[in-house]
Design a protein around this motif. Structure first.
Motif, PDB file in Angstrom:
ATOM      1  N   ILE A   1       0.865  -1.189   0.000  1.00  0.00           N
ATOM      2  CA  ILE A   1       0.000   0.000   0.000  1.00  0.00           C
ATOM      3  C   ILE A   1       0.899   1.236   0.000  1.00  0.00           C
ATOM      4  N   GLN A   2       1.865   1.237   0.922  1.00  0.00           N
ATOM      5  CA  GLN A   2       2.769   2.380   1.052  1.00  0.00           C
ATOM      6  C   GLN A   2       3.680   2.490  -0.161  1.00  0.00           C
ATOM      7  N   LEU A   3       4.176   1.356  -0.652  1.00  0.00           N
ATOM      8  CA  LEU A   3       5.082   1.370  -1.798  1.00  0.00           C
ATOM      9  C   LEU A   3       4.390   1.938  -3.033  1.00  0.00           C
ATOM     10  N   GLU A   4       3.139   1.510  -3.274  1.00  0.00           N
ATOM     11  CA  GLU A   4       2.396   2.016  -4.443  1.00  0.00           C
ATOM     12  C   GLU A   4       2.093   3.509  -4.289  1.00  0.00           C
ATOM     13  N   ALA A   5       1.795   3.940  -3.055  1.00  0.00           N
ATOM     14  CA  ALA A   5       1.548   5.368  -2.820  1.00  0.00           C
ATOM     15  C   ALA A   5       2.822   6.167  -3.077  1.00  0.00           C
ATOM     16  N   TYR A   6       3.958   5.648  -2.608  1.00  0.00           N
ATOM     17  CA  TYR A   6       5.239   6.326  -2.821  1.00  0.00           C
ATOM     18  C   TYR A   6       5.538   6.438  -4.323  1.00  0.00           C
ATOM     19  N   LYS A   7       5.346   5.330  -5.061  1.00  0.00           N
ATOM     20  CA  LYS A   7       5.587   5.337  -6.512  1.00  0.00           C
ATOM     21  C   LYS A   7       4.694   6.369  -7.192  1.00  0.00           C
ATOM     22  N   LEU A   8       3.428   6.406  -6.784  1.00  0.00           N
ATOM     23  CA  LEU A   8       2.475   7.370  -7.368  1.00  0.00           C
ATOM     24  C   LEU A   8       2.978   8.798  -7.172  1.00  0.00           C
ATOM     25  N   LEU A   9       3.396   9.109  -5.938  1.00  0.00           N
ATOM     26  CA  LEU A   9       3.833  10.474  -5.633  1.00  0.00           C
ATOM     27  C   LEU A   9       5.136  10.827  -6.358  1.00  0.00           C
ATOM     28  N   LYS A  10       6.015   9.846  -6.544  1.00  0.00           N
ATOM     29  CA  LYS A  10       7.294  10.104  -7.217  1.00  0.00           C
ATOM     30  C   LYS A  10       7.134  10.165  -8.737  1.00  0.00           C
ATOM     31  N   GLU A  11       6.271   9.286  -9.280  1.00  0.00           N
ATOM     32  CA  GLU A  11       6.173   9.159 -10.746  1.00  0.00           C
ATOM     33  C   GLU A  11       5.109  10.054 -11.364  1.00  0.00           C
TER      34      GLU A  11
ATOM     35  N   PRO B   1       4.139  13.658 -10.728  1.00  0.00           N
ATOM     36  CA  PRO B   1       4.319  14.927  -9.996  1.00  0.00           C
ATOM     37  C   PRO B   1       3.068  15.798  -9.966  1.00  0.00           C
ATOM     38  N   GLN B   2       2.197  15.645 -10.962  1.00  0.00           N
ATOM     39  CA  GLN B   2       0.965  16.449 -10.957  1.00  0.00           C
ATOM     40  C   GLN B   2       0.047  16.040  -9.811  1.00  0.00           C
ATOM     41  N   ILE B   3       0.050  14.748  -9.440  1.00  0.00           N
ATOM     42  CA  ILE B   3      -0.757  14.268  -8.302  1.00  0.00           C
ATOM     43  C   ILE B   3      -0.171  14.822  -7.004  1.00  0.00           C
ATOM     44  N   THR B   4       1.161  14.736  -6.890  1.00  0.00           N
ATOM     45  CA  THR B   4       1.832  15.270  -5.691  1.00  0.00           C
ATOM     46  C   THR B   4       1.554  16.756  -5.547  1.00  0.00           C
ATOM     47  N   LYS B   5       1.601  17.481  -6.679  1.00  0.00           N
ATOM     48  CA  LYS B   5       1.343  18.932  -6.655  1.00  0.00           C
ATOM     49  C   LYS B   5      -0.078  19.217  -6.179  1.00  0.00           C
ATOM     50  N   GLN B   6      -1.049  18.435  -6.691  1.00  0.00           N
ATOM     51  CA  GLN B   6      -2.458  18.619  -6.273  1.00  0.00           C
ATOM     52  C   GLN B   6      -2.605  18.388  -4.765  1.00  0.00           C
ATOM     53  N   LEU B   7      -1.937  17.346  -4.267  1.00  0.00           N
ATOM     54  CA  LEU B   7      -2.023  17.042  -2.837  1.00  0.00           C
ATOM     55  C   LEU B   7      -1.319  18.120  -2.009  1.00  0.00           C
ATOM     56  N   ASN B   8      -0.186  18.617  -2.492  1.00  0.00           N
ATOM     57  CA  ASN B   8       0.524  19.698  -1.788  1.00  0.00           C
ATOM     58  C   ASN B   8      -0.333  20.956  -1.700  1.00  0.00           C
ATOM     59  N   GLU B   9      -1.082  21.222  -2.790  1.00  0.00           N
ATOM     60  CA  GLU B   9      -1.960  22.403  -2.796  1.00  0.00           C
ATOM     61  C   GLU B   9      -3.133  22.217  -1.843  1.00  0.00           C
TER      62      GLU B   9
ATOM     63  N   ILE C   1       5.636  11.123   3.991  1.00  0.00           N
ATOM     64  CA  ILE C   1       5.249  12.303   4.783  1.00  0.00           C
ATOM     65  C   ILE C   1       5.897  13.562   4.207  1.00  0.00           C
ATOM     66  N   PHE C   2       7.181  13.465   3.871  1.00  0.00           N
ATOM     67  CA  PHE C   2       7.859  14.658   3.339  1.00  0.00           C
ATOM     68  C   PHE C   2       7.386  14.998   1.925  1.00  0.00           C
ATOM     69  N   LEU C   3       7.016  13.996   1.129  1.00  0.00           N
ATOM     70  CA  LEU C   3       6.451  14.280  -0.191  1.00  0.00           C
ATOM     71  C   LEU C   3       5.109  15.001  -0.067  1.00  0.00           C
ATOM     72  N   LEU C   4       4.298  14.565   0.910  1.00  0.00           N
ATOM     73  CA  LEU C   4       2.983  15.199   1.107  1.00  0.00           C
ATOM     74  C   LEU C   4       3.126  16.590   1.729  1.00  0.00           C
ATOM     75  N   GLY C   5       4.190  16.777   2.538  1.00  0.00           N
ATOM     76  CA  GLY C   5       4.405  18.077   3.189  1.00  0.00           C
ATOM     77  C   GLY C   5       4.730  19.179   2.206  1.00  0.00           C
ATOM     78  N   GLY C   6       5.402  18.839   1.079  1.00  0.00           N
ATOM     79  CA  GLY C   6       5.688  19.818   0.037  1.00  0.00           C
ATOM     80  C   GLY C   6       6.527  20.986   0.527  1.00  0.00           C
ATOM     81  N   LYS C   7       6.409  22.117  -0.170  1.00  0.00           N
ATOM     82  CA  LYS C   7       7.230  23.290   0.140  1.00  0.00           C
ATOM     83  C   LYS C   7       6.776  24.004   1.401  1.00  0.00           C
ATOM     84  N   ARG C   8       5.509  23.863   1.775  1.00  0.00           N
ATOM     85  CA  ARG C   8       5.040  24.554   2.997  1.00  0.00           C
ATOM     86  C   ARG C   8       5.788  24.082   4.234  1.00  0.00           C
TER      87      ARG C   8
END
Length: 954
Positions: A202-212, A214-222, A243-250
């Protein structure tokens, strides 16, 4: 703001940037988290969807949700808490995957495996792994296939949790490492073929999604402005990355934890995350706050566990592996007595059980102990013979014991009788079981003993009907000529018609200690349906019956007996009234008890890693080792008992059977690490003041439950008895094709709507609709292991195609598909899912699909009125959530072929409050355990597994 101390106030109001909160035991951590969320909502005007809160367990998430909603309710603040990302890191990752599934390898209806499913999944495919080069070096040659599966499960999870590079493993010169790389690659292929996930992936697939992506990660960061991570000391490598991927620049990341309570290294947790957190940011940017005032324990208990930590050596080669802190008691008057004592058996007398019993009885008779649930025993393990013997000793003397993880499931009378019944019903098993003439399994002896116990019951006159029924069934199974219409689970439900088994279903009390037998039966039903699911079994056939029963007894049941089954644990009542609790120290984390008795004082620090662990950590992990490997056994040992001691509120008891080693293979008890603090303690027999101690009551765990119309309200209104067994006790129904039919129609219509919403109306062709339909069907079949007959499948497809035909290529009215709506009430949370279409004058209309023919509007008026009430509440929730005005509500019957498929209701605002009042009454009945039936709903009985029981009892 309520009574926050200075540091709690700082923790609440420091919201911007990274924050590390070191929260000692009893320091009001949950209270502070609740106030911090409340502060963000009320003072910073933060929306629910902008907050992510991760807890260690689902129970902790539910408790936090309840406490925050109560806090908001008291302040009369309307707020949709269900929009928050609140749960365990696993559940939050799962939500992110489900919201963005099209960007992952996952298809609809993926299978989520628990640890047993995962091990059994590997076991079933073990031959493929054993064919890979050098696998025997990784898993051992002389171990059983089940142990090999257990070992492989451990290693593949480690690769996922530590995000090890598979190619690097495969190219290793170390043959064990190389084998692990190839095994992991094959395991990932198996998961993809089965459309399956385990907890690590579950965590591995979520990590891959956030890394591969970037538009999804950006949406979540916003979206996610503030993150709060509880129990940060027990996070692992991949969780920190996520956690750090979800935390983003903020970087508004607040982590809360206590390095002294880091207990989960064996699950991959790394204490380095909490130590290294401040260094992840520019120097001085991370605010560090300590919560060190203990509001839980008497000062002498605090003094005791402070001493425990301070007299141990936390330094190694100039580095210190503990945050320097001293827990202090709250400022108020306390008794001067020492609230730490010992209750132990004397050396050479073997009288430990007797001492424990006499101590408990004296506290009940002379002291202020009013309920056995004020006492908790904490052990390193609750599965060993010594602990089970103590439980038996106490129960024989009328002190009930709540010990759900003690592996006693297969020793319970009701389960042994069920196994005996299954043995009787398959008289061919003693012959077909011996695939190896030399085999003499311990489990077979147990099965035979269960059969003898069942046969003893059958000889009693009151069970003559059961005897006759069993004889007929056994004869049929021995000489089966045609397919039956049932399998193991079906037989189980048929057995419930007889008094020998249905007596366990009759109970007046819903206390955990009184419902244990019925909950064990429910768990057995879950094990049976899981077996049928894993092996794709729906009925017995002449060709397969012998193979099926051999697999059931020789593999499935045998492995469950070996691995052990946990009995029922009440999420909302961690210390059931009327019982003393037997818990592992790990299990007790985050809990508190007035009287805590800590045993396992014979324990010593033990190495928890293998040679392969060391090789991986030193050569393949993403970071250099943090703590020195050969010191970790000491650190983990000290943290474990610190956690145990700090659970106590009013009285901490150290307990053991004292033993001074005679040098003949026995060891000193207590062992060396405990002696210094144990020796000065007074025996309970020399401390009369303990009878004057104020023993607090166990705190209520107030958890708001979630209810949905389809899964809860409708079932209860249809048949309260069905609700009692399927929802309250969690019996597992035999899978019904009717459910599959409706799900298939709904999911394909959802695909159509989502295509329209993406502006891809041209893709809604018959060819594509059929493709979506069969993709959904194949994935559902893989998940549910239930099949539809060809004509039934075609009927479902025809309903979808008819729906498309009626739209006449005009999809402009579709507004939103599968909208989740919820209502947080004072005592419960109501949830639902609906579709929205555009209405007149900038309004929206609600549409709910029913995969059946349109009902008779007069004869079935009551049913329609019920649906209307449901839609009224959905309308209310949509308006609350989206601010859009709802003008109409529709039921759409996809099974209607000739006439208008719609039943339309105008929205009447006046009726909504009345409808919600009706729902309040229904939920009150459910939570008040009022499952009485005025009369049986005969129309629904024929498809209900419980009909045999009801025929006999009603």
């Amino acid at each position: 703001m309520p009574n926050l101390n200075k540091n709690q106030k700082k923790a609440v109001e420091t919201t911007e940037g990274p924050v590390l909160i070191i929260a000692g035991p009893g320091s009001g951590k949950t209270f502070t988290l609740v106030e911090r969320i409340y502060y963000l909502i009320t003072q910073k005007n933060v929306a629910a969807e902008n907050i992510l809160v991760s807890t260690f367990t689902e129970k902790a998430a539910q408790e936090l949700m309840t406490r925050v909603s109560n806090r908001l309710h008291e302040a009369n603040i309307s707020f949709n808490l269900n929009e928050m990302y609140l749960g365990t890191i696993h559940s939050i990752c799962l939500r992110i995957l489900e919201e963005n599934r099209e960007f992952t390898r996952l298809k609809k209806n993926f299978m989520l495996m628990d640890q047993f499913d995962q091990q059994y999944f590997i076991y079933q495919k073990l031959n493929e792994y054993m064919e890979l080069p050098n696998t025997e070096l990784l898993l051992g040659e002389r171990t059983s296939r089940w142990k090999k599966a257990e070992m492989l499960l451990k290693w593949v999870n480690k690769v996922s949790d530590e995000m090890l590079e598979v190619e690097k493993l495969k190219n290793s010169s170390d043959l064990q490492v190389k084998a692990l790389g190839y095994c992991y690659e094959l395991y990932q292929r198996h998961l993809e073929e089965e459309n399956a996930l385990d907890f690590s992936t579950i965590q591995l697939e979520a990590y891959k999604l956030l890394k591969e992506q970037p538009q999804i990660t950006k949406q979540l960061n916003e979206k996610l402005h503030y993150l709060m991570i509880d129990e940060y000391q027990d996070t692992n490598t991949i969780q920190e990355e996520i956690i750090f991927l979800l935390g983003g620049k903020r970087q508004n990341i607040c982590v809360v934890g206590d390095d002294d309570q880091g207990l989960y290294r064996f699950r991959g947790a790394t204490i380095r995350n909490i130590f290294e957190f401040p260094s992840k940011f520019e120097k001085g940017k991370c605010v560090q706050i300590e919560l060190t005032t203990n509001y839980r324990s008497h000062p002498s208990i605090i003094r005791f566990y402070n001493q425990w930590m301070e007299h141990n050596n936390w330094e190694f080669e100039g580095r210190r592996f503990r945050y320097d802190k001293k827990i202090k008691p709250r400022e108020e008057e306390h008794s001067d007595f020492n609230h730490v004592i010992k209750v132990s058996g004397s050396d050479g007398l073997g009288n430990w059980e007797e001492e424990v019993y006499e101590f408990l009885m004296s506290m009940k008779e002379k002291g202020n102990l009013t309920d056995w649930n004020q006492v908790a025993f904490l052990f390193n393990s609750v599965k060993n013979d010594k602990v089970k013997s103590l439980a038996k000793y106490l129960e024989e003397r009328d002190i009930p014991v709540y010990s759900p993880r003690s592996n006693m499931f297969f020793e319970r009378e009701e389960i042994r009788l069920l196994i005996g019944a299954f043995m009787f019903l398959f008289p061919q098993f003693p012959k077909v079981r011996k695939w190896n003439e030399n085999a003499d399994l311990v489990e077979w002896k147990m099965y035979d003993q269960c059969l003898r116990e069942f046969a003893t019951e059958l000889r009693k006159p009151e069970n003559k009907n059961l005897l006759k029924w069993c004889q007929i069934r056994a004869k049929e199974h021995l000489n089966l000529h045609t397919n039956t219409d049932y399998s193991f689970a079906g037989l189980f439900y048929q057995l419930l018609q007889f008094d020998l088994f249905n007596r366990y279903l009759e109970q007046d009390s819903y206390k955990v200690k009184d419902t244990r037998p019925v909950r064990n039966l429910a768990l057995f039903s879950q094990l049976l349906t899981k077996f049928e699911y894993l092996h794709r079994i729906s009925v017995f056939t002449p060709k397969t019956i012998n193979t099926q029963i051999t697999t059931f007894f020789n593999q499935y049941l045998r492995f469950l007996i070996n691995g052990g089954i946990n009995e029922y644990e009440d999420e909302s009542e961690y210390a059931p009234s009327g019982c003393v609790s037997f818990l592992t120290i790990h299990q007790s984390k985050g809990l508190e008890f007035p009287v805590v008795i800590v045993d396992s004082l014979n324990n010593t620090p033990r190495k928890q890693y293998s040679d392969l662990d060391k090789i991986l950590q030193e050569n393949y992990y993403r970071k250099e080792p943090f703590e020195p490997l050969d010191r970790t056994k000491y650190y983990d040992f000290w943290r474990l008992y610190y956690t145990a001691y700090s659970r106590a509120q009013n009285l901490l008891v150290l307990s053991c059977q004292e033993n001074k080693s005679s040098g003949q293979g026995t060891r000193n008890v207590p062992s060396k690490p405990f002696v210094e603090l144990y020796k000065p303690l007074k025996s309970w027999r020399d401390t009369n003041y303990i009878y004057q101690l104020e023993i607090e009551k166990i705190k209520d765990v107030n958890i708001k439950k979630e209810y949905s119309f389809t899964s809860h309200i409708n079932i209860f209104e249809t048949c309260a008895l069905q609700y009692k067994f399927y929802k309250e006790f969690e019996f597992s129904p035999v899978r019904q094709g009717a459910t599959l039919f409706g799900t298939l129609v709904h999911q394909t219509i959802e695909d159509i709507h989502k295509s329209a919403l993406r502006g891809e109306e041209t893709n809604i062709t018959q060819e594509n609709v059929e493709h979506w339909f069969y993709v959904n069907y194949n994935n559902l079949v893989k998940k549910e292991r239930v099949y539809l007959a060809p004509q039934t499948r075609q009927a479902a497809l025809n309903q979808v195609l008819k729906y498309v035909e009626r739209q006449n290529n005009d999809w402009s009215h579709i507004k939103q598909a599968e909208v989740d709506v919820s209502l947080v009430k004072e005592h419960y949370i109501l949830k639902g899912t609906i579709d929205l279409i555009k209405g007149e004058n900038n309004t929206v209309e609600i549409i709910d699909f029913k995969s059946e023919k349109k009902p008779d509007l007069i004869k079935e008026a009551e049913k329609l009125y019920h649906y209307k009430q449901q839609l009224e509440v959905y309308a209310h929730l949509v308006e609350e959530k989206t601010g859009q005005k709802v003008s109409k509500m529709h039921l759409y019957y996809t099974g209607e072929e000739n006439s208008n498929p719609y039943v339309t209701f105008p929205k009447d605002t006046k009726l909504i409050d009345k409808t919600i009042q009706i729902l309040d009454k229904i939920v009150k009945k459910i939570e008040g355990k009022d499952f009485s039936l005025k009369k049986r709903p005969k129309n629904h009985c024929r498809n209900c597994d419980l009909r045999f029981y009801c025929d006999a009892k009603l």
